[in-house]
Design an enzyme around this catalytic site. Structure first.
Site, PDB file in Angstrom:
ATOM      1  N   PRO B 162       0.781  -1.245   0.000  1.00  0.00           N
ATOM      2  CA  PRO B 162       0.000   0.000   0.000  1.00  0.00           C
ATOM      3  C   PRO B 162       0.812   1.294   0.000  1.00  0.00           C
ATOM      4  O   PRO B 162       0.709   2.100   0.938  1.00  0.00           O
ATOM      5  CB  PRO B 162      -0.833  -0.141   1.270  1.00  0.00           C
ATOM      6  CG  PRO B 162       0.054  -0.922   2.199  1.00  0.00           C
ATOM      7  CD  PRO B 162       0.813  -1.886   1.328  1.00  0.00           C
ATOM      8  N   CYS B 163       1.560   1.523  -1.060  1.00  0.00           N
ATOM      9  CA  CYS B 163       2.342   2.760  -1.132  1.00  0.00           C
ATOM     10  C   CYS B 163       1.422   3.984  -1.209  1.00  0.00           C
ATOM     11  O   CYS B 163       1.874   5.113  -1.003  1.00  0.00           O
ATOM     12  CB  CYS B 163       3.312   2.721  -2.307  1.00  0.00           C
ATOM     13  SG  CYS B 163       2.548   2.399  -3.907  1.00  0.00           S
ATOM     14  N   HIS B 164       0.121   3.762  -1.468  1.00  0.00           N
ATOM     15  CA  HIS B 164      -0.815   4.894  -1.501  1.00  0.00           C
ATOM     16  C   HIS B 164      -1.045   5.453  -0.104  1.00  0.00           C
ATOM     17  O   HIS B 164      -1.615   6.530   0.046  1.00  0.00           O
ATOM     18  CB  HIS B 164      -2.146   4.468  -2.137  1.00  0.00           C
ATOM     19  CG  HIS B 164      -2.801   3.301  -1.456  1.00  0.00           C
ATOM     20  ND1 HIS B 164      -2.436   2.007  -1.712  1.00  0.00           N
ATOM     21  CD2 HIS B 164      -3.783   3.254  -0.533  1.00  0.00           C
ATOM     22  CE1 HIS B 164      -3.186   1.173  -0.966  1.00  0.00           C
ATOM     23  NE2 HIS B 164      -3.998   1.911  -0.233  1.00  0.00           N
TER      24      HIS B 164
END
Lengths: 162, 193
Positions: B162-164
């Site tokens: 989840p780099c978001h």
């Protein structure tokens, strides 16, 4: 594009599936074509990383398909029980069961070298040089086998279609 | 030419090719998956999910497959059945029924530092965020916010890793390789923003 590795195998499959199928339908008949098709592309998948970029993919895969048809004919000959007329069948000269009718049935009845040359040249659309590589003979011998095979077909069928 | 003499139905060849792709064991299996944030190309190896690419951000399916051929293996086949778990978990995530992914990841496409950053990023819980600076510290590089940002930008498996969930100190969105509209959409799925 400049490639260092071969393109994705899925694209290779997309590009050559019809040529391979058509070749196998001619060589072993539609009924047996699927088995040979699966074995051809299984072998191609295993050997794929060794395929040099820029090499002739089509000739390469049809050469593999040719080897699978040779295996197919050998296996059929081994399964046949020789008894009188069946001796011909045991020798691998029996035309495979097929529904296309005359022409390809007679091709199947040719001696192995001529059958291979005619199929690779005229159902696989390979050049004589590529046929020679596939059969493991000289280009001259490949031309001769294809020529003799065609001659035999013309005599057998007695028509101008060939 | 005798080729035209062979009775030939292209549908037979196509069906044979599909049968092959189902039964073969390629090094990389891929499928094209539709999601609320766009079309993805998902690819797995025997080790796990190796790539999740936004189709329109990466030059299209062919360009994505070409890069996989070069960087992982050219033995790639379309095999949707092998991506069933990936498809199912993504559907559940977007439906609000899943808050973490159980998919094994194949880290082949990451650098060593990238792996550290992305593993730290995976620890950010659903619905929460962290800053680039915090992540840099977690990844063992306290002054490396920029390198951390680059590593996040190179994340080969967005959404699942989840780099978001990584924002600028102060709350600014920062960047997102798939486009900021996607970063916002994913944060919205998780109840943020």
């Amino acid at each position: 594009m400049l490639r260092v590795t071969p393109r994705p195998f899925q694209r290779f499959l997309d590009a050559h599936r019809e040529d391979v199928w058509r070749y196998l339908a001619a060589a072993v008949g539609r009924h047996d074509a699927d088995d040979c098709f699966q074995e051809t592309f299984m072998a191609a998948l295993r050997a794929y990383p060794d395929l040099r970029p820029g090499s002739n993919e089509r000739a390469w895969v049809l050469t593999i398909a040719h080897r699978k048809t040779v295996d197919h004919f050998r296996a059929r000959a081994r399964r046949a029980v020789p008894a009188g007329d069946d001796l011909l069948e045991a020798a691998g000269f029996d035309p495979p069961a097929r529904d296309e009718g005359g022409l390809w049935a007679r091709v199947g009845a040719l001696p192995p070298k001529q059958r291979g040359a005619v199929l690779l040249r005229y159902a696989g659309d390979l050049t004589h040089a590529e046929v020679a590589l596939a059969l493991g003979c000289t280009e001259e011998a490949a031309r001769r086998s294809a020529h003799e095979g065609l001659k035999r077909l013309r005599e057998d069928l007695g028509d101008a279609r060939v | 030419m005798l080729v035209s003499e062979v009775e030939f139905d292209p549908a037979d060849a196509a069906a044979a090719a599909v049968r092959f792709a189902v039964r073969a064991e390629p090094d990389v299996a891929y499928a094209v998956i539709g999601t609320p944030v766009g079309t993805l190309v998902a690819a797995t190896t025997t080790r796990g999910l190796v790539r999740l690419a936004y189709e329109d951000d990466n030059g299209g399916v062919d360009a994505i497959l070409d890069r996989l051929a070069q960087r992982v293996s050219p033995r790639i086949l379309e095999a949707p059945a092998r991506l069933d778990a990936v498809r199912r978990e993504l559907e559940e995530y977007f439906a609000g029924a899943r808050t973490s992914f159980d998919l094994p990841i194949d880290w082949t496409l990451t650098s060593r530092f990238g792996r550290e950053v992305l593993r730290a990023c995976s620890a950010i819980p659903f619905g929460e965020t962290a800053t680039y600076a915090q992540l840099a510290t977690l990844a063992g590089s306290p002054n490396g916010s920029r390198a951390t940002g680059n590593a996040l930008g190179a994340n080969p498996v967005p959404i699942v890793v989840p780099c978001h969930r990584v924002l600028r100190t102060g709350g600014g969105l920062g960047g997102y390789t798939g486009g900021l509209h996607r970063k916002e959409a994913l944060l919205a799925v998780e109840g943020r923003r």
